[in-house]
Motif scaffolding. Structure first.
Motif, PDB file in Angstrom:
ATOM      1  N   LEU A  47       0.835  -1.243  -0.049  1.00  0.00           N
ATOM      2  CA  LEU A  47      -0.014   0.062   0.051  1.00  0.00           C
ATOM      3  C   LEU A  47       0.772   1.228   0.051  1.00  0.00           C
ATOM      4  O   LEU A  47       1.885   1.196   0.435  1.00  0.00           O
ATOM      5  N   GLU A  48       0.183   2.280  -0.568  1.00  0.00           N
ATOM      6  CA  GLU A  48       0.906   3.597  -0.635  1.00  0.00           C
ATOM      7  C   GLU A  48      -0.219   4.520  -0.318  1.00  0.00           C
ATOM      8  O   GLU A  48      -1.259   4.518  -1.011  1.00  0.00           O
ATOM      9  N   ASP A  49       0.024   5.317   0.693  1.00  0.00           N
ATOM     10  CA  ASP A  49      -1.285   6.204   1.169  1.00  0.00           C
ATOM     11  C   ASP A  49      -2.693   5.678   1.406  1.00  0.00           C
ATOM     12  O   ASP A  49      -3.703   6.170   0.861  1.00  0.00           O
ATOM     13  N   GLY A  50      -2.642   4.332   2.051  1.00  0.00           N
ATOM     14  CA  GLY A  50      -3.761   3.402   1.957  1.00  0.00           C
ATOM     15  C   GLY A  50      -4.341   2.991   0.861  1.00  0.00           C
ATOM     16  O   GLY A  50      -5.286   2.317   0.915  1.00  0.00           O
ATOM     17  N   GLU A  51      -3.694   3.134  -0.488  1.00  0.00           N
ATOM     18  CA  GLU A  51      -4.162   2.557  -1.677  1.00  0.00           C
ATOM     19  C   GLU A  51      -3.366   1.545  -2.328  1.00  0.00           C
ATOM     20  O   GLU A  51      -2.162   1.685  -1.991  1.00  0.00           O
ATOM     21  N   LEU A  52      -3.773   0.579  -3.069  1.00  0.00           N
ATOM     22  CA  LEU A  52      -2.803  -0.304  -3.843  1.00  0.00           C
ATOM     23  C   LEU A  52      -1.904   0.462  -4.414  1.00  0.00           C
ATOM     24  O   LEU A  52      -2.076   1.105  -5.173  1.00  0.00           O
ATOM     25  N   ALA A  53      -0.439  -0.001  -4.157  1.00  0.00           N
ATOM     26  CA  ALA A  53       0.648   0.827  -4.649  1.00  0.00           C
ATOM     27  C   ALA A  53       0.845   0.519  -6.280  1.00  0.00           C
ATOM     28  O   ALA A  53       0.474  -0.662  -6.721  1.00  0.00           O
ATOM     29  N   ASP A  54       1.014   1.573  -6.989  1.00  0.00           N
ATOM     30  CA  ASP A  54       1.068   1.352  -8.601  1.00  0.00           C
ATOM     31  C   ASP A  54       1.888   0.129  -9.026  1.00  0.00           C
ATOM     32  O   ASP A  54       1.710  -0.341 -10.058  1.00  0.00           O
ATOM     33  N   HIS A  55       3.175  -0.097  -8.210  1.00  0.00           N
ATOM     34  CA  HIS A  55       4.136  -1.106  -8.562  1.00  0.00           C
ATOM     35  C   HIS A  55       3.519  -2.226  -8.427  1.00  0.00           C
ATOM     36  O   HIS A  55       4.250  -3.307  -8.685  1.00  0.00           O
TER      37      HIS A  55
END
Length: 96
Positions: A47-55
């Motif tokens: 996660l990044e900022d509570g969202e699925l990370a782009d990578h």
């Protein structure tokens, strides 16, 4: 529901497969939440900022969920879920 984890994600989780409490009709997002609750060491990698990370590639039955309804994609019986870290060369597995 069973998750298949690859590369460093499997190392962080301590296993290549993790079974979580998720049923048909639940969403991929709910299954991901269950995975991260069970294996919290994955959270910062996935996660990044509570969202699925782009990578991170999140696949349901071999298809990236971004090409479906994202984390709102509903699960069906016998679905296979998988998380992949970035692939060398910068290409995404589901885009090949």
């Amino acid at each position: 529901m069973e998750w298949k984890l690859f590369a460093d994600l499997a190392e962080l989780a301590g296993d290549r497969t993790v079974t979580v409490a998720a049923d048909p009709g639940d969403t991929v997002g709910a299954a991901l939440d269950a995975l991260l609750e069970d294996r919290p060491d994955l959270r910062d990698r996935v996660l990044e900022d509570g969202e699925l990370a782009d990578h991170i590639n999140l696949l349901r039955n071999g298809q990236n969920v971004i090409h479906q309804n994202g984390l709102a994609t509903e699960l069906e019986a016998d679905d296979e879920l998988a998380l992949f870290p970035p692939v060398s060369g910068g290409s995404r597995i589901a885009d090949r």
